[in-house]
Enzyme design. Sequence first.
Site, short mmCIF file in Angstrom:
data_model
loop_
_atom_site.label_atom_id
_atom_site.label_comp_id
_atom_site.label_asym_id
_atom_site.label_seq_id
_atom_site.Cartn_x
_atom_site.Cartn_y
_atom_site.Cartn_z
N THR A 46 38.26 -97.28 29.18
CA THR A 46 36.93 -97.13 28.86
C THR A 46 36.44 -98.37 28.21
O THR A 46 37.03 -99.36 27.91
CB THR A 46 36.63 -95.97 27.67
OG1 THR A 46 37.36 -95.01 27.71
CG2 THR A 46 35.18 -95.77 27.57
N THR A 87 36.70 -94.54 22.54
CA THR A 87 37.64 -94.86 23.75
C THR A 87 39.05 -94.11 23.21
O THR A 87 39.43 -94.51 22.00
CB THR A 87 38.01 -96.27 23.94
OG1 THR A 87 39.13 -96.56 24.85
CG2 THR A 87 38.01 -97.07 22.78
N GLY A 88 39.54 -93.30 24.08
CA GLY A 88 40.75 -92.79 23.80
C GLY A 88 41.08 -91.35 24.40
O GLY A 88 40.54 -91.23 25.55
N GLY A 141 35.66 -86.77 31.03
CA GLY A 141 36.06 -87.19 29.63
C GLY A 141 34.90 -86.97 28.77
O GLY A 141 33.72 -86.69 29.24
N ASP A 142 35.08 -87.78 27.69
CA ASP A 142 34.13 -87.86 26.68
C ASP A 142 33.08 -89.04 26.93
O ASP A 142 31.97 -88.97 26.48
CB ASP A 142 34.43 -88.10 25.18
CG ASP A 142 35.70 -89.49 25.03
OD1 ASP A 142 36.41 -89.85 26.09
OD2 ASP A 142 35.17 -90.39 24.35
#
Length: 310
Positions: free
Chosen positions: A176, A227-228, A206-207
């Site tokens: 990200t 980010t993760g 994703g997020d």
Amino acid sequence: MKKIALAIHGGAGTLIKGMMTPEKERSYKEVLESALHKGYKLLESGLSAVDAVEAAVKELEDSHLFNAGKGSVFTSEGKHEMDASIMDGKTLNAGAVSLVSGIKNPISLARDVMEKSEHVFLAAKGAMQFAEKLKYHLEDEDYFYDEFRFQQWQEIRGTGSFKLDHSVKKDSKFGTVGAVACDNSGNLAAATSTGGMTNKQFGRVGDSPMIGAGNYANNKTCAVSCTGSGEYFIRGVVAYDLSCLMEYKELSLNDAAKEVIQNRLLRIGGDGGLIAVDALGNIAMPFNTEGMYRACKASDGAEQISIYTN
């Protein structure tokens, strides 16, 4: 004139330190430095936090080193599907796109959703129709081709597995990019962009494009880009959780960021990091992985460009 500040990230996890050559490290830091300076110069010239975060993220999207824009990973079908979001802390306006292809800078399309539509989140075919309406140029697949990304995909192609960006360990780098800024009016903004997961299937999102999960900005509290491991950031509503800790528990930016990343996220099994800035220009960049590609600069402090914990 208030304090200005900008922080950027290129993903948490990073290549294992022993595998990072001096040449690779230099390349990553050069791109981070370029993105940081591009965004910061806009703040210095009096432009808005929104302008600064978009410019910084575009610079990262234009590099093959990071999993966003040009460096996006391959899906299970050998395509590139990108997500991005942006938010203005002054107005709480936001824009996001998901599952878009051929767009050189998805973060700019997300901004156009925010400023040129009545919506917040456009996905897949609808987002592409919106881009067509605005006469976006679509890049050929060759623009997004990177041999390293292609080999990543080949390793797990057809297996039903997926992996989070590049490194020896299957889950050790989260792809990200993002930026957060405070401009000279004290207004905040956040922007996040990603190319998703290698070999991802089923239209996974994703997020990163989700307001409140991977991206959030509110002048009352902070601007955040995460980010993760995206599924955990979504479950923890991480970006908004940080803001809530500041607003309702009156924690400082640093304490709230630390609580979210070092305690709350870990308790549910998630890992990664975030960058955040408040309206006073304070910056936090916590992570619970081996490292996080990151950089920051503020008008009252020194410039920092880092990858590992030291």
